[in-house]
Design a protein around this motif. Structure first.
Motif, PDB file in Angstrom:
ATOM      1  N   ARG A  41      -9.889  73.379  10.496  1.00 59.53           N
ATOM      2  CA  ARG A  41      -8.609  73.756  11.107  1.00 59.53           C
ATOM      3  C   ARG A  41      -7.572  74.021  10.023  1.00 59.53           C
ATOM      4  N   THR A  42      -6.393  74.431  10.450  1.00 62.64           N
ATOM      5  CA  THR A  42      -5.296  74.669   9.513  1.00 62.64           C
ATOM      6  C   THR A  42      -4.777  73.331   8.979  1.00 62.64           C
ATOM      7  N   PRO A  43      -4.093  73.351   7.842  1.00 59.39           N
ATOM      8  CA  PRO A  43      -3.515  72.114   7.316  1.00 59.39           C
ATOM      9  C   PRO A  43      -2.565  71.437   8.308  1.00 59.39           C
ATOM     10  N   PHE A  46      -4.636  69.596  10.828  1.00 60.82           N
ATOM     11  CA  PHE A  46      -5.244  68.453  10.152  1.00 60.82           C
ATOM     12  C   PHE A  46      -4.240  67.313  10.014  1.00 60.82           C
ATOM     13  N   THR A  47      -3.011  67.645   9.623  1.00 60.80           N
ATOM     14  CA  THR A  47      -1.958  66.646   9.446  1.00 60.80           C
ATOM     15  C   THR A  47      -1.641  65.928  10.754  1.00 60.80           C
ATOM     16  N   ASN A  48      -1.774  66.618  11.858  1.00 57.98           N
ATOM     17  CA  ASN A  48      -1.480  66.026  13.164  1.00 57.98           C
ATOM     18  C   ASN A  48      -2.599  65.142  13.702  1.00 57.98           C
ATOM     19  N   GLY A  49      -3.663  64.970  12.939  1.00 55.02           N
ATOM     20  CA  GLY A  49      -4.767  64.100  13.328  1.00 55.02           C
ATOM     21  C   GLY A  49      -6.094  64.683  12.901  1.00 55.02           C
ATOM     22  N   HIS A  50      -6.982  63.807  12.415  1.00 53.73           N
ATOM     23  CA  HIS A  50      -8.302  64.254  11.980  1.00 53.73           C
ATOM     24  C   HIS A  50      -9.269  63.069  11.975  1.00 53.73           C
ATOM     25  N   ILE A  51     -10.540  63.377  11.850  1.00 52.20           N
ATOM     26  CA  ILE A  51     -11.572  62.349  11.760  1.00 52.20           C
ATOM     27  C   ILE A  51     -11.524  61.761  10.356  1.00 52.20           C
ATOM     28  N   GLY A  52     -11.608  60.449  10.261  1.00 51.02           N
ATOM     29  CA  GLY A  52     -11.558  59.768   8.971  1.00 51.02           C
ATOM     30  C   GLY A  52     -12.571  60.317   7.983  1.00 51.02           C
ATOM     31  N   ALA A  54     -12.687  63.111   6.599  1.00 51.15           N
ATOM     32  CA  ALA A  54     -12.885  64.569   6.644  1.00 51.15           C
ATOM     33  C   ALA A  54     -12.060  65.239   5.555  1.00 51.15           C
ATOM     34  N   VAL A  55     -12.573  66.339   5.057  1.00 51.63           N
ATOM     35  CA  VAL A  55     -11.869  67.176   4.099  1.00 51.63           C
ATOM     36  C   VAL A  55     -11.418  68.420   4.853  1.00 51.63           C
ATOM     37  N   ASN A  56     -10.175  68.805   4.642  1.00 54.23           N
ATOM     38  CA  ASN A  56      -9.633  69.986   5.323  1.00 54.23           C
ATOM     39  C   ASN A  56      -9.893  71.234   4.485  1.00 54.23           C
ATOM     40  N   TYR A  81     -16.125  70.539  12.152  1.00 50.80           N
ATOM     41  CA  TYR A  81     -15.412  70.568  13.425  1.00 50.80           C
ATOM     42  C   TYR A  81     -14.125  71.352  13.270  1.00 50.80           C
ATOM     43  N   CYS A  82     -13.604  71.804  14.398  1.00 54.04           N
ATOM     44  CA  CYS A  82     -12.314  72.490  14.452  1.00 54.04           C
ATOM     45  C   CYS A  82     -11.585  71.951  15.686  1.00 54.04           C
TER      46      CYS A  82
END
Length: 113
Positions: A41-43, A46-52, A54-56, A81-82
């Motif tokens: 996904r976009t940065p 990603f900033t609004n939530g992501h799987i622990g 994970a690299v964006n 994932y996206c």
């Protein structure tokens, strides 16, 4: 079998390399393991939530996307994932075209996480 036209205009069967996992199977596969877990996904997303852990790697930033994956070990599985599954599916196809053999995609994306 699902055949799609790859970036070179040739028909390619991606089903041997890409497996779509539901939330439970994806979670089990990545838990307590050092895996190549990538959020495409976009940065901002990603900033609004992501799987622990994970690299964006933003799918829409083509040059950055390719250069990042060129540094990864293609012999090891990649977990993608996206937001909903569409971008990660496209990303998975790109990775197969780059030589990756084992790709796992989160069904429904982060919105189902």
């Amino acid at each position: 079998m699902s055949f799609l036209t790859n970036i070179f205009g040739r028909k390619k069967d991606y089903s041997d390399s890409i497996k779509v996992l539901n939330k439970s199977a994806f979670s089990s596969a990545i838990s307590n393991k050092k895996v190549q877990l990538i959020d495409v996904r976009t940065p901002n997303e990603f900033t609004n939530g992501h799987i622990g852990n994970a690299v964006n790697v933003d799918f829409f930033k083509s040059d950055t996307f390719v250069s990042y994956f060129e540094k990864l070990d293609i012999s090891k599985p990649v977990y993608l994932y996206c937001r909903s599954g569409a971008r990660s599916r496209k990303a998975a196809h790109k990775l197969v075209d780059m030589g990756f053999k084992e790709i796992y995609d989160l069904q429904g994306g982060y919105s189902k996480w």
